[in-house]
Design an enzyme around this catalytic site. Structure first.
Site, PDB file in Angstrom:
ATOM      1  N   GLY A 155      -4.194   5.851  12.880  1.00  0.00           N
ATOM      2  CA  GLY A 155      -4.703   5.142  14.049  1.00  0.00           C
ATOM      3  C   GLY A 155      -3.749   5.143  15.218  1.00  0.00           C
ATOM      4  O   GLY A 155      -3.802   4.237  16.060  1.00  0.00           O
ATOM      5  N   CYS A 161      10.204   6.322   9.590  1.00  0.00           N
ATOM      6  CA  CYS A 161       9.128   6.100   8.631  1.00  0.00           C
ATOM      7  C   CYS A 161       7.979   7.075   8.866  1.00  0.00           C
ATOM      8  O   CYS A 161       7.462   7.695   7.926  1.00  0.00           O
ATOM      9  CB  CYS A 161       8.629   4.659   8.725  1.00  0.00           C
ATOM     10  SG  CYS A 161       7.331   4.254   7.536  1.00  0.00           S
ATOM     11  N   CYS A 165       8.632  -4.020   9.745  1.00  0.00           N
ATOM     12  CA  CYS A 165       7.896  -4.573   8.603  1.00  0.00           C
ATOM     13  C   CYS A 165       8.809  -5.220   7.577  1.00  0.00           C
ATOM     14  O   CYS A 165       8.424  -6.196   6.927  1.00  0.00           O
ATOM     15  CB  CYS A 165       7.043  -3.485   7.944  1.00  0.00           C
ATOM     16  SG  CYS A 165       7.966  -2.118   7.196  1.00  0.00           S
ATOM     17  N   ASP A 196      -6.766  -0.810  14.587  1.00  0.00           N
ATOM     18  CA  ASP A 196      -6.664   0.585  15.018  1.00  0.00           C
ATOM     19  C   ASP A 196      -6.974   1.551  13.879  1.00  0.00           C
ATOM     20  O   ASP A 196      -7.823   2.435  14.011  1.00  0.00           O
ATOM     21  CB  ASP A 196      -5.272   0.862  15.590  1.00  0.00           C
ATOM     22  CG  ASP A 196      -4.990   0.060  16.847  1.00  0.00           C
ATOM     23  OD1 ASP A 196      -5.944  -0.251  17.575  1.00  0.00           O
ATOM     24  OD2 ASP A 196      -3.814  -0.258  17.085  1.00  0.00           O
ATOM     25  N   SER A 197      -6.297   1.396  12.745  1.00  0.00           N
ATOM     26  CA  SER A 197      -6.532   2.319  11.641  1.00  0.00           C
ATOM     27  C   SER A 197      -7.920   2.124  11.043  1.00  0.00           C
ATOM     28  O   SER A 197      -8.537   3.082  10.553  1.00  0.00           O
ATOM     29  CB  SER A 197      -5.454   2.158  10.567  1.00  0.00           C
ATOM     30  OG  SER A 197      -5.445   0.856  10.038  1.00  0.00           O
ATOM     31  N   MET A 208      -0.671   2.074   2.314  1.00  0.00           N
ATOM     32  CA  MET A 208       0.648   2.297   1.727  1.00  0.00           C
ATOM     33  C   MET A 208       1.426   0.991   1.643  1.00  0.00           C
ATOM     34  O   MET A 208       1.584   0.283   2.643  1.00  0.00           O
ATOM     35  CB  MET A 208       1.424   3.329   2.559  1.00  0.00           C
ATOM     36  CG  MET A 208       0.886   4.727   2.390  1.00  0.00           C
ATOM     37  SD  MET A 208       1.773   5.956   3.394  1.00  0.00           S
ATOM     38  CE  MET A 208       0.927   5.723   4.955  1.00  0.00           C
ATOM     39  N   ALA A 265      -4.864   6.827   6.695  1.00  0.00           N
ATOM     40  CA  ALA A 265      -3.894   5.753   6.478  1.00  0.00           C
ATOM     41  C   ALA A 265      -4.450   4.477   7.084  1.00  0.00           C
ATOM     42  O   ALA A 265      -4.637   4.388   8.301  1.00  0.00           O
ATOM     43  CB  ALA A 265      -2.559   6.110   7.121  1.00  0.00           C
ATOM     44  N   MET A 266      -4.716   3.466   6.255  1.00  0.00           N
ATOM     45  CA  MET A 266      -5.335   2.225   6.700  1.00  0.00           C
ATOM     46  C   MET A 266      -4.394   1.059   6.438  1.00  0.00           C
ATOM     47  O   MET A 266      -4.103   0.728   5.284  1.00  0.00           O
ATOM     48  CB  MET A 266      -6.670   2.002   5.982  1.00  0.00           C
ATOM     49  CG  MET A 266      -7.696   3.091   6.238  1.00  0.00           C
ATOM     50  SD  MET A 266      -9.277   2.784   5.403  1.00  0.00           S
ATOM     51  CE  MET A 266      -9.856   1.322   6.298  1.00  0.00           C
TER      52      MET A 266
END
Length: 380
Positions: free
Chosen positions: A130, A106, A203, A16-17, A36, A10-11
């Site tokens: 991450g 989430c 978000c 971090d990711s 995503m 997951a980026m």
């Protein structure tokens, strides 16, 4: 280099990711990157430029890392399921008089499930994120523990991930500090990542105005709830408020009225549209009930209960206490007073650095209160 297996990472486009993906690539995994798309902020009616993990800039940043290292990158549009699960949950919790935690929801019900479904489609054995947390297998259980960077530890938001999901999860950053992550990005030439600002906002509410979000989301809400009473801890009416969903336990600022002393929201009463106001000491509680449980370290809590450190919010240092399971709920008796326990927030139980499990806070109480008894609580 012999590949260790195929992993879907997951980026978000953040440091971090991105470093997590880089490390797994260097360790010999066959990496596939996935960003995503959870939310389109323009549709929320806010007036702030879209930023964070859902923005076009972040998607492009994630793709740039993948292209530079030669592994595939995909975009997964989960806006519909995110809206149905996370945003509806967020809205409904405030309407129920509770304080939601959308990041936990989430992670637990959207990101992990969505990643695993796509991992299966792409033939990936593992998924990775991450998060600053660690995972190990012991006594047939997959156990989350705190990351070594105590200031960045994210184990609190992962209590709801199932054993089946943890069995396929890799957390590459748990043994590293944020400072070391920045050094690694710099050493590999990803200087833009190091200089990129990080977002700590929800978000889908990037302007941090959750009241405005609720009013746009439920246009009739403001009219339905306005004009309720502020009451003191003795039940005396001391003013009018804008409606119970627009307040949270522990809130001090934004009450819209001076009470002659430093005033805090002590309790939200949906049924009567009342907001209880008191002094800081009125926020103290000696225990609470927690429901919708997910256990990680053990498959059940011993009948006599166990001693844990319990966190009632993300930045909480935690408080020692005794937890005991009664049916589908856990009763927590704290060794010391805990301030500002908000129904709807997550409670996470720790043994040392290990996550025993967690759940959603249902009700807090003072010792001797009627709510200390589960039968009384169940009938209210």
């Amino acid at each position: 280099m012999e590949k260790k297996g195929r992993v879907l990472v997951a980026m978000s486009g953040g440091i971090d990711s991105s470093v997590a993906a880089v490390l797994l690539h260097e360790q010999g995994y066959e990496v596939i990157g996935m960003t995503m798309k959870t939310w389109d902020y323009a549709s929320s009616g806010g007036d702030k430029k879209e930023t964070g993990c859902c923005s076009l800039d972040s998607i492009n940043d994630a793709r740039h890392i993948a292209v530079s290292l030669g592994f595939p990158h995909y975009i997964l549009d989960i806006r519909e399921e995110f809206g149905d699960s996370v945003i509806d949950y967020f809205t409904n919790e405030y309407i129920e008089g509770r304080t939601p935690n959308p990041c936990v929801m989430c992670n637990t019900h959207i990101k992990w499930d969505a990643l695993l479904r796509r991992a299966d489609q792409l033939g990936c054995e593992f998924i990775a994120t991450g998060h600053y947390a660690q995972i190990r297998q012991e006594n047939g259980r997959h156990i989350i523990s705190k990351g070594v960077d105590v200031l960045k530890d994210q184990s609190y938001v992962l209590w709801g991930v199932s054993q089946e999901s943890l069995a396929r999860t890799i957390l590459p950053l748990g043994h590293l500090t944020k400072a070391r992550i920045r050094e690694m990005a710099t050493e590999r030439g990803f200087v833009d990542l190091v200089n990129k600002s990080e977002s700590y906002e929800i978000c889908f509410v990037p302007d941090n105005d959750y009241r405005g979000f609720l009013k746009r989301r439920v246009p009739e809400l403001e009219e339905q709830v306005k004009g309720g009473n502020f009451i003191d801890t003795e039940g005396k009416i001391i003013g009018k408020h804008e409606g119970y969903p627009f307040y949270t336990v522990g809130q001090r600022k934004g009450l819209g009225k001076a009470f002659g002393y430093p005033a805090f929201v002590i309790e939200i009463r949906k049924e009567t549209n009342e907001v209880v106001i008191g002094k800081v000491e009125d926020l103290n509680r000696t225990g609470m009930w927690v429901g919708q449980l997910n256990l990680q370290k053990y498959d059940s809590i011993p009948a006599e209960g166990i001693e844990t450190i319990t966190k009632v919010r993300y930045k909480d240092a935690g408080t020692a206490g005794h937890i005991e399971q009664q049916g589908d709920r856990i009763k927590v008796d704290f060794a010391f007073d805990v301030s500002g326990i908000a129904p709807g927030q997550a409670a996470v139980f720790y043994e040392g650095d290990d996550v025993v499990g967690g759940g959603w806070i249902l009700k807090s109480y003072q010792k001797g209160s009627v709510f200390e008894n589960i039968q009384s609580f169940q009938t209210t």
